[in-house]
Design an enzyme around this catalytic site. Structure first.
Site, mmCIF file in Angstrom:
data_model
loop_
_atom_site.group_PDB
_atom_site.id
_atom_site.type_symbol
_atom_site.label_atom_id
_atom_site.label_comp_id
_atom_site.label_asym_id
_atom_site.label_seq_id
_atom_site.Cartn_x
_atom_site.Cartn_y
_atom_site.Cartn_z
ATOM 1 N N GLY A 12 0.912 -1.051 0.141
ATOM 2 C CA GLY A 12 -0.133 -0.182 -0.082
ATOM 3 C C GLY A 12 0.878 1.228 0.115
ATOM 4 O O GLY A 12 0.483 2.273 -0.774
ATOM 5 N N ASN A 13 1.924 1.199 0.913
ATOM 6 C CA ASN A 13 2.798 2.499 0.822
ATOM 7 C C ASN A 13 3.322 2.722 -0.227
ATOM 8 O O ASN A 13 3.897 3.987 -0.562
ATOM 9 C CB ASN A 13 3.621 2.630 2.036
ATOM 10 N N LYS A 129 -11.666 -8.943 3.166
ATOM 11 C CA LYS A 129 -10.892 -7.975 2.698
ATOM 12 C C LYS A 129 -10.939 -6.526 2.805
ATOM 13 O O LYS A 129 -12.166 -5.898 2.317
ATOM 14 C CB LYS A 129 -10.677 -8.395 1.130
ATOM 15 N N LYS A 214 -3.524 -9.452 -3.009
ATOM 16 C CA LYS A 214 -2.431 -9.158 -4.263
ATOM 17 C C LYS A 214 -1.299 -10.106 -4.000
ATOM 18 O O LYS A 214 -0.599 -10.515 -5.037
ATOM 19 C CB LYS A 214 -2.073 -7.648 -4.571
ATOM 20 N N LYS A 276 1.050 -12.453 3.544
ATOM 21 C CA LYS A 276 2.433 -12.502 2.922
ATOM 22 C C LYS A 276 3.288 -13.656 3.276
ATOM 23 O O LYS A 276 3.843 -14.372 2.371
ATOM 24 C CB LYS A 276 3.036 -11.197 3.313
HETATM 25 N N1 ADP Z 1 5.015 -10.500 12.659
HETATM 26 C C1 ADP Z 1 5.295 -9.209 12.026
HETATM 27 N N2 ADP Z 1 6.406 -8.921 11.336
HETATM 28 C C2 ADP Z 1 6.535 -7.798 10.795
HETATM 29 N N3 ADP Z 1 5.261 -6.906 10.419
HETATM 30 C C3 ADP Z 1 4.265 -7.329 10.813
HETATM 31 C C4 ADP Z 1 4.164 -8.417 11.687
HETATM 32 N N4 ADP Z 1 2.852 -8.649 11.915
HETATM 33 C C5 ADP Z 1 2.148 -7.463 11.669
HETATM 34 N N5 ADP Z 1 2.921 -6.950 10.607
HETATM 35 C C6 ADP Z 1 2.710 -5.540 10.152
HETATM 36 O O1 ADP Z 1 2.155 -5.795 8.774
HETATM 37 C C7 ADP Z 1 2.352 -4.758 8.108
HETATM 38 C C8 ADP Z 1 2.349 -5.249 6.549
HETATM 39 O O2 ADP Z 1 0.758 -5.538 6.104
HETATM 40 P P1 ADP Z 1 0.045 -4.465 5.353
HETATM 41 O O3 ADP Z 1 0.329 -3.068 5.735
HETATM 42 O O4 ADP Z 1 -1.270 -5.008 5.123
HETATM 43 O O5 ADP Z 1 0.588 -4.699 3.911
HETATM 44 P P2 ADP Z 1 0.968 -3.949 2.698
HETATM 45 O O6 ADP Z 1 2.200 -3.350 2.482
HETATM 46 O O7 ADP Z 1 0.763 -5.051 1.428
HETATM 47 O O8 ADP Z 1 -0.289 -2.852 2.424
HETATM 48 C C9 ADP Z 1 3.830 -4.323 8.296
HETATM 49 O O9 ADP Z 1 3.947 -3.022 8.162
HETATM 50 C C10 ADP Z 1 3.490 -4.378 9.913
HETATM 51 O O10 ADP Z 1 3.286 -3.293 10.369
HETATM 52 N N1 CP Z 2 -5.811 -6.501 -3.655
HETATM 53 C C1 CP Z 2 -5.081 -5.920 -2.662
HETATM 54 O O1 CP Z 2 -4.724 -7.144 -1.976
HETATM 55 O O2 CP Z 2 -5.197 -4.978 -2.277
HETATM 56 P P1 CP Z 2 -4.215 -4.189 -0.951
HETATM 57 O O3 CP Z 2 -2.730 -4.651 -0.894
HETATM 58 O O4 CP Z 2 -4.123 -2.598 -1.265
HETATM 59 O O5 CP Z 2 -5.211 -4.283 0.252
#
Ligand code: ADP
Ligand code: CP
Length: 332
Positions: A12-13, A129, A214, A276
């Site tokens: 996302g970031n 989701k 994704k 992930k």
């Molecule tokens: N065990 C873990 N180790 C590292 N990060 C973790 C853990 N559990 C939760 N997280 C969090 O999960 C986040 C990643 O998930 P998310 O923000 O949903 O992903 P995306 O980058 O795909 O949007 C990390 O930035 C962290 O804050």
């Molecule tokens: N489709 C999907 O997984 O989107 P985000 O990673 O932005 O949640």
């Protein structure tokens, strides 16, 4: 020159931090492209995928706000395709600028990608989701009255979000096209937003209202194109055990069996790190010679120089060890 085939999934970031305007998202993707070009400079064959959770939720709200009988809102599968188009446009535009800045000659092309799911996937009955903006509890209570068909959940202490069905991918219709593009030296952008969810009905692929994760879609694509590496980019440089606790430890090299043990210990938050980790495990189980990596965009330089990041490998039996002993995790 390394010449590895790499599927890189953008978190996302990499696209949307706080400002949902087109200009801010394009700016973020320009910064993202500056990191990704390093792979191309090294001679790697890149396939880019990206999320769409915030964007597709925002699009549904925009659609609903302007809807009329003559101008009906689009269903969710079509909205996912629309975000593949908009984010793909921003990404290929940003990549082209950075590729030119680096004096390279490489084309980048977005592929509207359909991802096959099972009509019987239990996920259709249990939305999980999160999409779109965050709401307060009071705002959600009002939304539930206005839209009793919609569901909301509390998202990792950050507020409430609408949730939609998120079935697991079982195939990627355009995987062959993506491979042809890679063979032609083109960088494809594919399975954006997890891909457009479709179910097979004979010769037809029929769209379904859902948003595929994704990370799982990128994994399926990586499997189908025979990638050497699946790189999942997110906000953290490493996966941690005891995350956010005084005893937290980052994982540098980790085997599948150790990761499964950590999953059993509930080390990874559902809906954020867990998918992930599960996608990484699935990839190396399908391609034992391959590796999955979880790290941040900002750490790409270090990853390329030193292998920094969490690197997940299939369990490898070491001839010098007893039969049942597997490679183990290294922390630092
Ligand atoms: N065990 C873990 N180790 C590292 N990060 C973790 C853990 N559990 C939760 N997280 C969090 O999960 C986040 C990643 O998930 P998310 O923000 O949903 O992903 P995306 O980058 O795909 O949007 C990390 O930035 C962290 O804050
Ligand atoms: N489709 C999907 O997984 O989107 P985000 O990673 O932005 O949640």
């Amino acid at each position: 020159m390394t010449n590895r085939k790499i599927v890189v999934a953008l978190g996302g970031n990499a696209i949307l931090a706080h400002d949902a305007s087109a200009q801010a998202q394009q700016q973020a993707l320009l910064a993202t492209a500056k990191y990704l070009v390093e792979f191309i400079k090294q001679g790697d064959q890149l396939i880019i995928s990206h999320g769409n959770g915030p964007q597709v939720g925002n699009l549904l709200l925009q659609q609903a706000a302007g809807a009329s009988e003559q101008n009906p809102p689009m269903p969710l599968d079509t909205a996912v395709a629309m975000t593949q188009g908009s984010i793909g446009y921003w990404m290929q535009n940003a990549m082209a600028e950075v590729i030119a800045e680096n004096g390279l000659e490489v084309d980048v092309a977005s592929v509207v990608t359909q991802v096959e799911v099972s009509a019987d996937d239990p996920a259709f009955k249990h939305p999980t989701k999160p999409i779109g903006p965050f709401y307060t509890k009071a705002a959600v209570d009002e939304l539930k009255v206005a839209h009793p068909e919609q569901q909301f959940v509390e998202d990792a202490g950050r507020g409430y979000r609408r949730v939609v069905a998120s079935p697991r991918p079982i195939g990627v219709k355009e995987a062959g096209v993506v491979n042809q593009l890679v063979k032609a030296g083109i960088v494809p952008i594919s399975v954006g937003g997890g891909g457009v969810p479709v179910v097979r009905e004979g010769n037809r692929l029929v769209g379904r209202e859902a948003v595929i994760d994704k990370d799982f879609a990128s994994e399926k694509l990586a499997e189908l194109v025979g990638a050497d590496l699946l790189i999942i980019l997110t906000a953290v440089d490493h996966i941690f055990v005891n995350f956010n606790q005084p005893t937290q430890q980052r994982l540098t090299q980790v085997s599948v069996s150790d990761l499964k043990r950590y999953i059993a210990e509930d080390q990874f938050a559902k809906g954020s790190m867990l998918p992930k980790v599960e996608a990484a495990i699935q990839f190396v189980e399908h391609r034992p010679a391959g590796q999955a990596v979880v790290t941040s965009l900002e750490n790409i330089g270090e990853f390329l120089a030193t292998g920094s990041g969490t690197v997940i490998s299939a369990d490898v039996r070491d001839a010098t060890r007893p039969d049942d002993e597997l490679t183990t995790t290294t922390h630092d």
